[in-house]
Design a protein around this motif. Structure first.
Motif, PDB file in Angstrom:
ATOM      1  N   TYR A  51      -4.336  -2.455  -6.334  1.00 14.42           N
ATOM      2  CA  TYR A  51      -5.425  -2.076  -7.228  1.00 14.42           C
ATOM      3  C   TYR A  51      -5.692  -3.189  -8.248  1.00 14.42           C
ATOM      4  N   TRP A  86       0.829  -1.203   0.000  1.00 13.34           N
ATOM      5  CA  TRP A  86       0.000   0.000   0.000  1.00 13.34           C
ATOM      6  C   TRP A  86       0.863   1.252   0.000  1.00 13.34           C
ATOM      7  N   ARG A  87       1.977   1.194   0.731  1.00 13.04           N
ATOM      8  CA  ARG A  87       2.857   2.369   0.802  1.00 13.04           C
ATOM      9  C   ARG A  87       3.723   2.518  -0.446  1.00 13.04           C
ATOM     10  N   ASP A 108       3.805   0.267  -3.513  1.00 16.68           N
ATOM     11  CA  ASP A 108       3.406  -0.230  -4.831  1.00 16.68           C
ATOM     12  C   ASP A 108       1.899  -0.454  -4.849  1.00 16.68           C
ATOM     13  N   ARG A 109       1.168   0.634  -4.655  1.00 17.80           N
ATOM     14  CA  ARG A 109      -0.279   0.551  -4.474  1.00 17.80           C
ATOM     15  C   ARG A 109      -0.991  -0.050  -5.677  1.00 17.80           C
ATOM     16  N   HIS A 110      -0.419   0.094  -6.858  1.00 15.41           N
ATOM     17  CA  HIS A 110      -1.075  -0.405  -8.060  1.00 15.41           C
ATOM     18  C   HIS A 110      -1.164  -1.918  -8.084  1.00 15.41           C
TER      19      HIS A 110
END
Length: 463
Positions: free
Chosen positions: A269, A261-262, A264-266
């Motif tokens: 997603y 989440w911090r 490599d949020r993609h």
């Protein structure tokens, strides 16, 4: 400091000494790849024969009790299996990553799938055996999914950045074709003739029960090559990791999610987007036969014929379109295929009253794109995963898929209910369910569009 082309084997302007390296990087029919793809052929026994076409149909037949009771029992068993997979898949993948024993756990889980498959031989056509059959199918689903986590996690190790799309497509494609070959053998050898191979008849469900032994043997034989060739020692080197208990493994898992989440949020997603559109893909297969029979008047034999043709088309298309994954990038392949599927599904809805030919043409067009989306989804994620976390992240991939598996059935049913209020009284509104499946695919597409791949396609890098 960047490495010279000789070290990476990816310098686009170097020729001569690096030419052999580049050619090697573009080869896909290596021994590890062929062994890995053979495993997909073997896994088709459980997915196509046991779960989809043969055993679950037998288990929900009148021999085991009223249809509503048998179907409910199977649904309950598979629901429990799905919950177990959702809770444990990421942790089992993570623990295999940390121990560096991916091939070992692939072998263990595959052996358990084989045992569950062979155990179905003892499920006689009697209500007293219903829950034995449900339990074996549910356990087989769990072990098959755990094995799939390890199997998918091997993809980056047995391919290169230049071939990963074609390798993934090869696996998916030969899996489709292998399932059809085995299904054909079972139909010709055990189901259709009054006296089948080895003198087997339908008395006491013997033909179906013996077919399960063939399915178990099929899985065993085609799983051996990858277990012999892709050894744990050949996986990417990692420093020894401390063993963790179950609670500590979950703590580490939540730490991984927080880290993604911090940084490599993609990736997160994409896990969400793929979970949604993969459920739509599952809906295509789950409800396709129902639409064919109910809306277009296909008899049961014709539904099986369509299923065979559809799987052949899906297999060939998946192998062929894998090259586009490597050249154009997995996201472009997924977007194009999802758009094409939405349009084909909409065409089936709009022209449903034009006869069976509409379903033959547009239904097969749908099948052309199902496999490539699944394959490209796997390669897209494989390119995003940090080295050494393949099992854990592919475990999350399995979990997110299970978490939204209610979407396609729910929206299929909801769309039919809406249709009942729209069509003329007395008319069948089943075809409205197609809109529910299209909507799931469309939601997945919309969630996918904002996702940015960390690595661009090689073609784009070299241009």
């Amino acid at each position: 400091m960047s490495q010279p082309p000789e070290a990476t084997g990816s310098g686009p302007h170097e020729r001569g000494s690096t030419g052999g390296i580049e050619r090697a990087e573009r080869r896909i029919l290596t021994t590890p790849v062929v062994a890995w793809a053979a495993y997909d052929v073997g896994s088709a026994a459980f997915n196509a024969v046991i779960t989809t076409f043969v055993f679950t149909v037998y288990l929900t037949s009148s021999a085991f009790g009223p249809a509503d009771q048998t179907s409910s029992a199977l649904g309950q068993g598979l629901a429990v299996a799905g919950l177990v997979i959702a809770l444990l898949a990421p942790v089992t993948g993570q623990r295999a990553d940390r121990a560096g024993r991916r091939t070992f756990w692939l072998g263990v889980n595959t052996a358990l799938v084989v045992l569950c498959s062979a155990g179905l031989f003892f499920v006689r056509p009697d209500p007293a055996f219903l829950w034995l059959g449900v339990a074996l199918v549910a356990l087989g689903n769990i072990f098959e999914e755990f094995a799939g986590v390890q199997y998918n996690a091997m993809l980056p190790a047995i391919s290169t950045p230049r071939t990963i799309g074609r390798v993934s497509g090869l696996g998916w494609g030969v899996g489709y074709l292998g399932g059809i070959v085995l299904l054909g053998m079972i139909v010709v050898g055990f189901i259709n003739p009054e006296v089948g191979w080895f003198g087997v008849t339908s008395h006491d469900g013997e033909n179906i029960r013996v077919a399960m032994l063939l399915a178990a043997a099929w899985t065993l034989v085609f799983s051996i090559p990858v277990l012999l060739v892709v050894r744990d020692a050949k996986l990417p080197h990692r420093a020894p990791a401390k063993k963790l208990g179950l609670l500590a493994s979950y703590k580490a898992l939540f730490g991984t999610i927080a880290s993604l989440w911090r940084s490599d949020r993609h990736t997160l997603y994409f896990l969400l987007a793929s979970a949604v559109f993969r459920d739509g893909l599952a809906g295509v297969f789950t409800f396709g036969g129902i639409i064919a029979a109910g809306t277009f008047g296909f008899d049961p034999g014709l539904v099986i014929v369509f299923g065979i043709v559809a799987n052949v088309v899906a297999g060939i298309a998946t192998i062929s379109i894998g090259a586009l994954d490597d050249r154009l990038g997995a996201k472009r392949v997924m977007v194009f295929c999802l758009v094409a599927m939405c349009l084909a599904g909409l065409g089936i809805f709009l022209f449903h009253d034009q006869g069976p030919m509409v379903f033959w043409v547009l239904g097969l067009i749908l099948c052309i794109f199902v496999g490539p989306v699944q394959s490209a989804s796997r390669t897209f994620l494989a390119r995003l995963i940090p080295p050494g976390r393949e099992g854990e992240v592919f475990g999350l991939y399995a979990t997110t898929g299970r978490a939204v598996s209610f979407l396609a059935p729910l929206l299929f049913a909801a769309a039919i209910e809406i249709g009942r209020r729209v069509v003329e009284p007395g008319q069948d509104a089943q075809y409205w369910g197609i809109l529910g499946i299209i909507f799931v695919l469309f939601i997945g597409l919309m969630l996918l569009l904002p996702v940015h791949p960390r690595q661009q396609s090689l073609a784009a890098e070299e241009s």
